[in-house]
Motif scaffolding. Structure first.
Motif, mmCIF file in Angstrom:
data_model
loop_
_atom_site.group_PDB
_atom_site.id
_atom_site.type_symbol
_atom_site.label_atom_id
_atom_site.label_comp_id
_atom_site.label_asym_id
_atom_site.label_seq_id
_atom_site.Cartn_x
_atom_site.Cartn_y
_atom_site.Cartn_z
ATOM 1 N N ASP A 185 0.829 -1.207 0.000
ATOM 2 C CA ASP A 185 0.000 0.000 0.000
ATOM 3 C C ASP A 185 0.862 1.255 0.000
ATOM 4 O OD1 ASP A 185 -2.209 -1.614 0.018
ATOM 5 O OD2 ASP A 185 -2.690 -1.273 2.131
ATOM 6 N N THR A 186 1.951 1.222 0.751
ATOM 7 C CA THR A 186 2.852 2.375 0.823
ATOM 8 C C THR A 186 3.587 2.559 -0.501
ATOM 9 O OG1 THR A 186 3.140 1.987 3.192
ATOM 10 C CG2 THR A 186 4.779 3.364 2.113
ATOM 11 N N LYS A 187 4.088 1.470 -1.057
ATOM 12 C CA LYS A 187 4.854 1.506 -2.313
ATOM 13 C C LYS A 187 4.029 2.084 -3.464
ATOM 14 C CE LYS A 187 7.245 -1.768 -5.378
ATOM 15 N NZ LYS A 187 7.602 -3.189 -5.525
ATOM 16 N N TYR A 188 2.740 1.750 -3.501
ATOM 17 C CA TYR A 188 1.893 2.181 -4.610
ATOM 18 C C TYR A 188 0.986 3.357 -4.261
ATOM 19 C CZ TYR A 188 3.557 -1.903 -7.086
ATOM 20 O OH TYR A 188 4.354 -2.816 -7.717
ATOM 21 N N SER A 189 1.284 4.044 -3.174
ATOM 22 C CA SER A 189 0.474 5.217 -2.841
ATOM 23 C C SER A 189 0.705 6.285 -3.909
ATOM 24 C CB SER A 189 0.831 5.763 -1.455
ATOM 25 O OG SER A 189 2.070 6.448 -1.495
ATOM 26 N N PRO A 190 -0.332 7.073 -4.233
ATOM 27 C CA PRO A 190 -0.184 8.093 -5.285
ATOM 28 C C PRO A 190 0.971 9.068 -5.030
ATOM 29 C CG PRO A 190 -2.475 7.850 -4.667
ATOM 30 C CD PRO A 190 -1.681 7.031 -3.694
ATOM 31 N N LYS A 191 1.299 9.324 -3.794
ATOM 32 C CA LYS A 191 2.364 10.281 -3.478
ATOM 33 C C LYS A 191 3.754 9.711 -3.739
ATOM 34 C CE LYS A 191 -0.315 12.772 -0.055
ATOM 35 N NZ LYS A 191 -0.473 13.144 1.335
ATOM 36 N N LYS A 192 3.899 8.385 -3.661
ATOM 37 C CA LYS A 192 5.220 7.771 -3.806
ATOM 38 C C LYS A 192 5.428 7.063 -5.140
ATOM 39 C CE LYS A 192 6.162 7.117 1.062
ATOM 40 N NZ LYS A 192 6.692 6.225 2.075
ATOM 41 N N PHE A 193 4.366 6.853 -5.896
ATOM 42 C CA PHE A 193 4.454 6.077 -7.128
ATOM 43 C C PHE A 193 5.156 6.882 -8.219
ATOM 44 C CE2 PHE A 193 2.744 4.474 -11.178
ATOM 45 C CZ PHE A 193 3.090 3.134 -11.056
ATOM 46 N N VAL A 194 6.198 6.276 -8.823
ATOM 47 C CA VAL A 194 6.935 6.871 -9.941
ATOM 48 C C VAL A 194 6.736 5.943 -11.131
ATOM 49 C CG1 VAL A 194 9.181 7.670 -10.771
ATOM 50 C CG2 VAL A 194 8.606 7.870 -8.330
#
Length: 181
Positions: A154-163
């Motif tokens: 969930d953290t890895k694919y959060s909109p704020k962290k997703f590249v």
């Protein structure tokens, strides 16, 4: 209320005959009916463990392994596998039995995260789990890892962290047409 309980103290099972009213257009028992039964038994198990009203917070991976036929007996078994502060992971196993042949099939296993609530709807502490054997330890550890993996995903694919550009190579060979900038 006890501070700790064994899984045996909260274990529950139900058996139900599958009727034509439970079937889908393909003539098999509808997956939604099985999910409903699974949610009910997870609630019963979690409520028995916590001695409180419980709600379903999440369901981890539901795989339908074998179809269930009308006329078969379906048995659902539930046990607490993990306890957090206010939540429990309830393992649910679904088996069907052909009453004429005696053949049994493992149809589904899933994990329900249930949260105990008080009368005002606030989360409340649950008794911890007494782990009595290697099987219980395996189940508890697996639930801990599942919880950590879900948080990391969930953290890895959060909109704020997703590249996005870091994931483009994963699309090679997939059935997808990218039209993103």
């Amino acid at each position: 209320m006890k501070k700790f309980k064994t899984a045996k103290e909260s274990k529950v099972s139900i058996t139900e005959l599958m009727l034509p009213s439970h079937s889908n257009f393909g003539g098999k028992v509808h997956g939604g009916h099985i999910l409903n039964l699974m949610d009910q038994i997870a609630f019963a198990c979690a409520s028995k463990h916590s001695q409180a009203y419980c709600v379903t917070a999440s369901v981890n991976r539901v795989n339908f392994l074998n179809p269930i036929e009308v006329g078969e007996l379906v048995t659902l078994k539930a046990a607490v596998n993990y306890t957090g502060r206010t939540s429990m992971v309830v393992g649910v196993r679904v088996e069907s039995e052909n009453v004429q042949t005696g053949e049994t099939k493992h149809c589904n296993s899933s994990y329900f995260t249930m949260v105990a609530k008080n009368g005002e709807g606030k989360n409340i502490p649950v008794p911890g789990l007494i782990v009595e054997d290697n099987q219980g330890l395996r189940r508890f550890a697996r639930s801990m890892e599942r919880k950590t993996s879900a948080y990391d995903r969930d953290t890895k694919y959060s909109p704020k962290k997703f590249v996005a550009k870091e994931y483009l190579h994963l699309m090679d060979g997939e059935n997808v047409k990218l039209e993103v900038d």
